[in-house]
Design an enzyme around this catalytic site. Structure first.
Site, PDB file in Angstrom:
ATOM      1  N   ILE A 136       0.872  -1.165   0.000  1.00  0.00           N
ATOM      2  CA  ILE A 136       0.000   0.000   0.000  1.00  0.00           C
ATOM      3  C   ILE A 136       0.914   1.220   0.000  1.00  0.00           C
ATOM      4  CG2 ILE A 136      -1.978  -1.112   1.091  1.00  0.00           C
ATOM      5  CD1 ILE A 136      -1.227   0.075   3.731  1.00  0.00           C
ATOM      6  N   ASP A 137       0.406   2.337  -0.498  1.00  0.00           N
ATOM      7  CA  ASP A 137       1.225   3.537  -0.637  1.00  0.00           C
ATOM      8  C   ASP A 137       1.829   3.969   0.691  1.00  0.00           C
ATOM      9  OD1 ASP A 137       0.496   3.589  -3.288  1.00  0.00           O
ATOM     10  OD2 ASP A 137      -1.044   5.139  -3.024  1.00  0.00           O
ATOM     11  N   ARG A 138       2.964   4.647   0.604  1.00  0.00           N
ATOM     12  CA  ARG A 138       3.644   5.120   1.808  1.00  0.00           C
ATOM     13  C   ARG A 138       2.733   5.988   2.674  1.00  0.00           C
ATOM     14  NH1 ARG A 138       9.532   8.251   2.102  1.00  0.00           N
ATOM     15  NH2 ARG A 138       9.545   8.548   4.360  1.00  0.00           N
ATOM     16  N   HIS A 240      -1.827   3.607  -7.187  1.00  0.00           N
ATOM     17  CA  HIS A 240      -2.615   4.800  -6.873  1.00  0.00           C
ATOM     18  C   HIS A 240      -4.041   4.708  -7.418  1.00  0.00           C
ATOM     19  CE1 HIS A 240       1.168   6.380  -5.590  1.00  0.00           C
ATOM     20  NE2 HIS A 240       1.609   6.718  -6.776  1.00  0.00           N
ATOM     21  N   ARG A 243      -6.871   6.700  -5.514  1.00  0.00           N
ATOM     22  CA  ARG A 243      -6.583   8.130  -5.561  1.00  0.00           C
ATOM     23  C   ARG A 243      -6.840   8.696  -6.962  1.00  0.00           C
ATOM     24  NH1 ARG A 243      -0.741   7.980  -2.673  1.00  0.00           N
ATOM     25  NH2 ARG A 243      -0.832  10.252  -2.972  1.00  0.00           N
TER      26      ARG A 243
END
Length: 301
Positions: A136-138, A240, A243
Site C-alpha cells: 500500500i502507498d507510503r 494509486h 486516488r
C-alpha cells in the site's frame, strides 16, 4: 565530523577484508556511521558476483576478492525514526499488520530500516523473516499482510495478484457526492490497464481528523467538516488506483497533495478490510480495522 550526506558505490571488491574497514577506507566515513548504515540495510552484497544481492548487516563480515557490493548512504534517510506498525493478527506463516502513515512497505537501495518489512522482523514475537505479499502507498494507513517464509510469500502473493481477495478502503473525499448508502462504480483504465473500484457512501458530512491539540505529526491539525466518507472496494490493484479514480470523478481524497486533494496533515485513505480463502489453511479469513482505529477520523490513540 564528516559533512558527507550521500554516497553511492557499486563495485567489485579487489582486496579482501572486513566490510566496515573496507567501506570506511573507500568512503572516508567513520566506522560508527558505517556500522549504523549497514545495520539499517544500506549495504547489499553478492558473493562472487553471482546470484541476487542480499543485505549484509554484520560490520565484521569478510568481503572476498571478486564479491560485488552496492553501498548507498543517505544521512538524512538514515537518521529518520520510523513509526512502528501494530500486529493485528499472527497466523504463524503470515501476519496482519496496521501500517502507519509514512512507513514504506519495503526498503530501497538506501536501506530498509524505514520499511514495514524490517520493522516486522524486529518486532515480531517470535522474531522471524518478513516477506512482501502486497503493497500500500507510503502515505496510506491500514491493513497489510506479511509472510514469514518463502512458500507462504509465493502462495499469498499469487492470491493477491488476482481478483480472489476482497479489499476495502475507507476514504474521506472533498465535497458531497451523494446521499448515504448510494453506490457507484468507477472503471476508468489506469496506465492502459483495466481498473475497477466500487464506491459506497457511508457519511456525507464526515470530519477528517478532529484533533485540536498539537501532535508530533503536525502542529496545526484542523477539522475538515465538509468531507464525504466512502467505502471503496477494489477489484484490481493498480498503482494509486483509488486516488486516481476519485480524482478523475471530481472528488479527490483529502490530504492527497499529489492528486489534487485539499490540504491536510494526513492522507485520508486507509486499508480497512481484507478477506480471502487462505491458500495455506484453505479456510476463509477476514481482517477488519474498526473505524475508531482510523487516525484521520480521530482514532488510533
Amino acid at each position: 565530523m564528516s559533512t558527507i550526506e550521500r554516497i553511492c558505490i557499486e563495485e567489485k571488491i579487489s582486496e579482501s577484508g572486513d566490510a566496515c574497514s573496507l567501506l570506511a577506507a573507500r568512503t572516508g566515513l567513520p566506522k560508527g556511521r558505517i556500522k549504523d548504515a549497514m545495520n539499517k540495510g544500506a549495504l547489499r552484497w553478492r558473493k562472487g558476483g553471482r546470484g541476487a544481492f542480499k543485505r549484509q548487516r554484520r560490520a565484521t563480515a569478510i568481503l572476498a576478492k571478486g564479491d560485488e557490493i552496492a553501498f548507498f548512504y543517505d544521512e538524512t534517510l538514515l537518521t529518520l525514526k520510523p513509526p512502528l506498525p501494530i500486529c493485528i493478527s499472527d497466523e504463524g506463516q503470515y501476519s496482519v499488520w496496521y501500517k502507519p502513515a509514512g512507513l514504506l512497505s519495503q526498503g530501497s537501495e538506501y536501506g530498509d530500516h524505514y520499511s514495514l518489512l524490517r520493522q516486522v522482523e524486529l518486532h515480531s514475537n517470535p522474531r522471524r523473516e518478513a516477506f512482501l505479499v502486497h503493497r500500500i502507498d507510503r502515505e496510506t494507513t491500514g491493513l497489510i499482510l506479511v509472510a514469514h517464509n518463502e512458500r507462504a510469500a509465493a502462495k499469498l502473493s499469487q492470491l493477491f495478484s488476482g481478483r480472489d481477495v476482497e479489499k476495502h478502503y475507507l476514504a474521506c473525499v472533498s465535497g458531497e457526492i451523494a446521499e448515504v448508502g448510494a453506490k457507484f462504480t468507477i472503471d476508468q483504465a489506469i496506465d492502459g490497464k483495466n481498473a475497477v473500484s466500487h464506491i459506497t457512501v457511508l457519511d456525507s458530512r464526515a470530519p477528517a481528523s478532529v484533533q485540536s491539540e498539537p501532535s508530533d505529526r503536525a502542529q496545526d491539525l484542523r477539522k475538515i467538516d465538509h468531507g464525504c466518507l466512502l467505502d471503496v472496494r477494489i477489484e484490481t490493484g493498480r498503482k494509486h488506483q483509488i486516488r486516481k479514480h476519485l480524482q478523475g470523478a471530481g472528488f479527490p481524497v483529502i490530504g492527497d497533495h499529489r492528486f489534487g486533494g485539499p490540504q491536510h496533515p494526513m492522507l485520508c485513505l486507509t486499508s480497512s478490510m481484507i478477506a480471502f480463502r487462505c491458500p495455506l489453511s484453505h479456510k476463509m479469513r477476514r481482517y477488519t480495522l474498526e473505524r475508531a482505529a482510523v487516525e484521520w477520523l480521530g482514532g488510533g490513540d
